[in-house]
Enzyme design. Sequence first.
Site, mmCIF file in Angstrom:
data_model
loop_
_atom_site.group_PDB
_atom_site.id
_atom_site.type_symbol
_atom_site.label_atom_id
_atom_site.label_comp_id
_atom_site.label_asym_id
_atom_site.label_seq_id
_atom_site.Cartn_x
_atom_site.Cartn_y
_atom_site.Cartn_z
ATOM 1 N N GLY A 45 -14.384 -18.042 -54.477
ATOM 2 C CA GLY A 45 -14.681 -17.097 -53.860
ATOM 3 C C GLY A 45 -13.746 -16.626 -52.613
ATOM 4 C CB CYS A 46 -12.589 -18.720 -50.010
ATOM 5 S SG CYS A 46 -13.926 -19.099 -49.394
ATOM 6 C CB THR A 47 -9.266 -18.384 -54.545
ATOM 7 O OG1 THR A 47 -9.091 -19.811 -53.882
ATOM 8 C CG2 THR A 47 -7.840 -18.168 -55.143
ATOM 9 C CB ALA A 50 -7.196 -15.480 -49.622
#
Length: 155
Positions: A45-47, A50
């Site tokens: 999710g963070c990838t 970002a």
Amino acid sequence: MSELSVGDAPPDFTMPASGGQTVSREGLKGQPYLLYFYPKADTPGCTKQACGIQEALPALGKLGLTVIGISPDAMPPIEKFAKKYGLEFPLASDADQKVATAYGTWVEKSMYGKKYMGMERTSFLVGADGTIKAIWRKVKPEAHAAQVMEAAKAL
């Protein structure tokens, strides 16, 4: 700490960031910026989040918007994440969660019935006047860059 609202002044912060930088509220004075809090570097999710912001960065830059990602990770995993995906905006380390606590993003979470403290995926858009213009709580990583773009155009 009471919850932050649109129109409030954001809490002060100074943190180490990727590329050997230091980011601070003072250093951003007089310019619009986005602080986005994310749980952990190099997770799916963070990838997505970002990389979506990285794709939107040229357009956000044209609007004069500075973007800073904040996680509770230490600097080595943050640097590795930034390099792996070619992220050109600073990723800051809030290893002691002081900034996340001040912004109300360090919250109790629950997984499989087990409670723990963790970072809520939340973003704050701050105007050049130094007040919060938009807040997104429990952000959906795929849609976030478009939401920020839309709100930044109104600054």
